[in-house]
Design an enzyme around this catalytic site. Structure first.
Site, PDB file in Angstrom:
ATOM      1  N   HIS A 246       0.813  -1.216   0.000  1.00 52.94           N
ATOM      2  CA  HIS A 246       0.000   0.000   0.000  1.00 52.94           C
ATOM      3  C   HIS A 246       0.850   1.272   0.000  1.00 52.94           C
ATOM      4  O   HIS A 246       0.336   2.359  -0.244  1.00 52.94           O
ATOM      5  CB  HIS A 246      -0.991   0.009   1.177  1.00 52.94           C
ATOM      6  CG  HIS A 246      -0.378   0.221   2.523  1.00 52.94           C
ATOM      7  ND1 HIS A 246      -0.090  -0.818   3.382  1.00 52.94           N
ATOM      8  CD2 HIS A 246      -0.033   1.345   3.179  1.00 52.94           C
ATOM      9  CE1 HIS A 246       0.404  -0.335   4.506  1.00 52.94           C
ATOM     10  NE2 HIS A 246       0.455   0.992   4.408  1.00 52.94           N
ATOM     11  N   ASP A 279       0.312  -7.718   1.286  1.00 48.49           N
ATOM     12  CA  ASP A 279       0.695  -6.324   1.543  1.00 48.49           C
ATOM     13  C   ASP A 279       2.222  -6.185   1.609  1.00 48.49           C
ATOM     14  O   ASP A 279       2.773  -5.516   2.484  1.00 48.49           O
ATOM     15  CB  ASP A 279       0.066  -5.787   2.834  1.00 48.49           C
ATOM     16  CG  ASP A 279       0.105  -4.262   2.901  1.00 48.49           C
ATOM     17  OD1 ASP A 279       0.355  -3.625   1.855  1.00 48.49           O
ATOM     18  OD2 ASP A 279      -0.087  -3.709   4.001  1.00 48.49           O
ATOM     19  N   SER A 361       4.616   2.583   7.751  1.00 41.66           N
ATOM     20  CA  SER A 361       4.311   1.414   6.918  1.00 41.66           C
ATOM     21  C   SER A 361       5.510   1.013   6.060  1.00 41.66           C
ATOM     22  O   SER A 361       6.122   1.845   5.392  1.00 41.66           O
ATOM     23  CB  SER A 361       3.121   1.722   6.008  1.00 41.66           C
ATOM     24  OG  SER A 361       1.943   1.880   6.762  1.00 41.66           O
TER      25      SER A 361
END
Length: 519
Positions: A246, A279, A361
């Site tokens: 992402h 992910d 992230s």
């Protein structure tokens, strides 16, 4: 930091209290004045003056006429006070309101979704603007504040300087504090420095010093200019960087990706491969330097609850941030979104209370020895949006990381073929979390069969309506939990499935199949 000015300056002289009633004026006497009642503490009898001895030597001397001056002197007449006293101090200025900078939102986006910013240097001032109570006989004027002494404004200014200029802000803060010192005190410093500071490699500072040079801040931008900021780490000496899907999803089709190292060196990069379900993504630096040092990968299977953790990332765009915590839980089932709502990720995650925010992230979660044990990927937020949603307010101590054993396998597949490979059982399950397990649906996606013909589930005898409750020794409470647990395995692994049918429990062994790509 919030600084409040309550309208009272340090060093302000307190206003003397007003009497309960004004003094009564004395009228001018028409006859010989009578001495007024003396104030407390004054002598009750006037002290007579010693007369000079008479020339004829008579004693006692005749009484001398009263002198024109009396003791104590009569009270001077006073003007009558107004019928209603005005409760306002003449000339008293309103307390100044110290205007301070407003909220500065450092709100970098993560994976193309704007995130809630962090407020630094906000203030909530409440300056009192009224006058002082009345003082009979004299007016009180509040002294004006001295320039440069407002502590609230100084603190806010230094905080902003520190955020904008980094280390420079600290130097400015020290200089201002030193120049502002009016106490006249003198500080005597020792002539020796106490020796060089030595940090053990096992300390947080030692781990951070070793890992930071191999951690990068990633900026991904789509062809229309949208994008966000995330983190990644050096995976090998060829220039491959591991991060979250992402983080770079917006730049996959004709976008732009850059990676910046802590020393300020910035490199263009390209997306080698990405896996929506896991992910996980891999990018590769263009013109990669020859001195890259990959981070050492640990063994996430050996991690225990309570182990120390160190997270590195760029929360809200603040690059090279280091936070610490512990492993709070293992095998935590997490379903997260990439923010667009078009795809979801499933993981059996490591849970940590190390502060993780949007921008962390893709960054490494390290153990106490500096080994990578996970990839920071999602947080639980008090705001709407849930895990990985668009409305994340920030860390509340519930962060989740993809175990590195799984991420390593995915990254190697992406580098090798550019596409992810998923383990599967060959059955569609409900994503409803209220089924008490993973229920095999009556129909698959797009009208396909719920149980794939010739797949692992079909060969094991599973049917639509069966509810899977365990995979090996792991309790399965929902479809997302089953998917996340299957994806911790590799195709070809043998697992034991426990399921319920018509109120009875059954157990069966099966060999996991494989699926290539996200479609």
């Amino acid at each position: 930091m919030s600084t409040e000015n309550e309208g009272i300056n340090e060093g302000t002289t307190p206003v003397p209290p007003a009497p309960s009633a004004p003094p009564v004026p004395v009228e001018t006497p028409s006859a010989a004045p009578q001495p007024p009642v003396p104030d407390a503490g004054a002598p009750t009898t006037p002290l007579p003056q010693t007369p000079a001895a008479p020339a004829d030597g008579a004693w006692p001397p005749p009484t001398a006429p009263a002198a024109a001056t009396e003791w104590p002197p009569p009270t001077a007449p006073q003007a009558a006070p107004p019928a209603v006293p005005a409760y306002a101090t003449a000339g008293a200025p309103a307390a100044p309101a110290y205007a301070e900078p407003g909220t500065h939102a450092y709100g970098a986006t993560d994976g193309g979704v704007p995130q809630a910013g962090a407020a630094f240097g906000s203030s909530s001032g409440s300056g009192s603007g009224g006058g002082q109570p009345p003082v009979w006989g004299a007016s009180y004027q509040q002294p004006a504040p001295k320039a440069g002494k407002g502590r609230g404004g100084l603190v806010a200014a230094l905080l902003i300087a520190a955020l904008v200029a980094g280390g420079l802000g600290g130097g400015i803060g020290y200089t201002l504090a030193k120049n502002d010192d009016s106490s006249g005190s003198t500080t005597v410093s020792s002539s020796t420095s106490g020796g060089a500071v030595k940090r053990d490699p096992g300390t947080v500072a030692g781990v951070a010093a070793k890992a930071l040079p191999s951690t990068v801040t990633i900026e991904a931008e789509s062809s229309n200019g949208e994008g966000g900021t995330g983190t990644g780490f050096v995976f090998d000496t060829q220039g491959h960087i591991v991060t979250n899907n992402h983080v770079v999803a917006d730049a996959v089709d004709g976008g732009k990706v850059t990676a910046t190292f802590p020393d300020g060196k910035k490199y263009n990069a390209e997306v080698v491969g990405h896996a929506q379900g896991y992910d996980v993504a891999v990018i590769k630096l263009k013109n990669a330097p020859s001195n890259l040092k990959p981070l050492t990968l640990g063994n996430s299977d050996e991690v225990a609850v309570g182990d120390s953790t160190i997270a590195i990332g760029a929360p809200f765009g603040l690059s090279n941030t280091v936070t610490t915590g512990i492993i709070s839980a293992k095998n935590r089932p997490v379903a997260s979104s990439d923010g667009s709502g078009s795809s979801s990720s499933y993981m059996s995650a490591l849970q940590t209370d190390a502060s993780i925010n949007p921008g962390n992230s893709g960054g490494p979660l390290l153990d106490a020895q500096g080994n990578v044990i996970g990839i920071n990927s999602a947080i639980q937020s008090t705001g709407s949006g849930g895990l990985g949603g668009a409305a994340q307010s920030g860390s509340i101590g519930l962060g989740f990381a993809i175990p590195i054993n799984q991420a390593k396998y995915v990254a190697q597949q992406l580098i090798k073929t550019g596409e992810p490979v998923y383990a599967k059982i060959g059955a569609s399950v409900s994503l409803d979390e209220s089924t008490g397990g993973a229920k095999i649906t009556d129909q698959g996606a797009g009208g396909s069969d719920a149980v794939e013909a010739g797949g692992p589930a079909a060969e094991a005898g599973l049917k639509p309506g069966d509810v899977i409750t365990k995979l090996d020794d792991t309790v399965i409470d929902s479809g997302p939990t089953l998917i996340g647990e299957i994806w911790t395995h590799q195709p070809g692994d043998k697992v034991t499935i426990t399921y319920e049918r018509d109120g009875k429990t059954h157990t069966v062994d099966l060999t996991l199949g494989s699926r290539t790509g996200d479609n």
